[in-house]
Design an enzyme around this catalytic site. Structure first.
Site, PDB file in Angstrom:
ATOM      1  N   HIS A  29       0.708  -1.130  -0.040  1.00 24.21           N
ATOM      2  CA  HIS A  29       0.086   0.042   0.129  1.00 24.21           C
ATOM      3  C   HIS A  29       0.957   1.293  -0.079  1.00 24.21           C
ATOM      4  O   HIS A  29       1.923   1.204   0.618  1.00 24.21           O
ATOM      5  CB  HIS A  29      -1.024   0.052   1.037  1.00 24.21           C
ATOM      6  CG  HIS A  29      -2.017  -1.090   1.064  1.00 24.21           C
ATOM      7  ND1 HIS A  29      -2.905  -1.269   0.336  1.00 24.21           N
ATOM      8  CD2 HIS A  29      -2.158  -2.247   1.888  1.00 24.21           C
ATOM      9  CE1 HIS A  29      -3.584  -2.146   0.551  1.00 24.21           C
ATOM     10  NE2 HIS A  29      -3.197  -2.684   1.355  1.00 24.21           N
ATOM     11  N   HIS A  44      -3.703  17.147  -9.093  1.00 26.77           N
ATOM     12  CA  HIS A  44      -2.576  16.167  -8.638  1.00 26.77           C
ATOM     13  C   HIS A  44      -1.503  16.058  -9.756  1.00 26.77           C
ATOM     14  O   HIS A  44      -1.582  16.378 -10.937  1.00 26.77           O
ATOM     15  CB  HIS A  44      -3.408  15.026  -8.444  1.00 26.77           C
ATOM     16  CG  HIS A  44      -3.916  14.077  -9.409  1.00 26.77           C
ATOM     17  ND1 HIS A  44      -3.887  13.073  -9.866  1.00 26.77           N
ATOM     18  CD2 HIS A  44      -4.839  14.803 -10.703  1.00 26.77           C
ATOM     19  CE1 HIS A  44      -4.864  12.686 -10.720  1.00 26.77           C
ATOM     20  NE2 HIS A  44      -5.125  13.775 -11.369  1.00 26.77           N
ATOM     21  N   CYS A 124       3.717  13.032  -5.801  1.00 26.20           N
ATOM     22  CA  CYS A 124       2.489  13.828  -5.415  1.00 26.20           C
ATOM     23  C   CYS A 124       2.212  14.107  -4.350  1.00 26.20           C
ATOM     24  O   CYS A 124       1.725  15.216  -3.809  1.00 26.20           O
ATOM     25  CB  CYS A 124       1.313  12.896  -5.840  1.00 26.20           C
ATOM     26  SG  CYS A 124       1.557  11.247  -4.982  1.00 26.20           S
TER      27      CYS A 124
END
Length: 180
Positions: A29, A44, A124
């Protein structure tokens, strides 16, 4: 409740200037980050259209797949499209003072079309923190580096214990069976 339903409810609570993170990954993850700008839209840092071959492009917009391209691009996208089938959550940070909403939106919108990506220095998460707090940092990168450091120390300690045990067992064996 499905992630899609959760995300639709979250969308009703989002305020312009909020940082949103999307939990990505199947076997591991990580998070993809965006700035919510209102009207169901986020800004983004993501892979440009056509920047990744279709066989590795994720089913949603914005992910670590941006690593596969030379340069990711800052773009505007639909919140639910960016979320895809993944869990979204508000990820504002309390430890830093933020710019006011108008300034956050101005800063985010001024970056649209900007191309830049480096997993460790310009991902990001760095982007959203720079826009909202003027802090170019990524807790994911920091935590990964610390985790890898701990693994390295652990492997080093295990190797040292193994070497000492091996030498001790050889010395013990040599003391029991001296050669004549």
């Amino acid at each position: 409740m499905s992630y899609r339903e959760h995300n639709k409810r979250l969308l009703r609570r989002l305020k312009p200037g909020d940082i949103v993170r999307f939990k990505r990954g199947v076997y591991y993850h990580y998070y993809h980050y965006a700035i919510y700008i209102g009207e169901n839209k986020v800004i983004h840092l993501t892979a440009p259209e056509g920047g990744i071959s279709s066989n590795i492009r994720p089913k949603h917009s914005g992910s670590a797949a941006s690593v596969a391209v030379d340069k990711a691009i800052v773009s505007e996208g639909d919140f639910l499209t960016v979320a895809g089938d993944d869990l979204a959550e508000i990820a504002n940070r309390d430890e830093y003072p933020s710019f006011d909403v108008e300034e956050i939106l101005k800063r985010a919108k001024s970056m649209i079309g900007h191309r830049s990506y480096n997993l460790f220095r310009k991902n990001c998460e760095h982007f959203v923190n720079k826009v909202k707090y003027d802090k170019e940092e990524s807790t994911q990168v920091q935590n990964t580096i610390v985790g890898l450091g701990k693994v390295g120390v652990g492997v080093g300690l295990l190797a040292a214990v193994g070497i000492v045990a091996y030498r001790y067992s050889r010395a013990d064996r040599n003391n029991r069976n001296p050669t004549v």
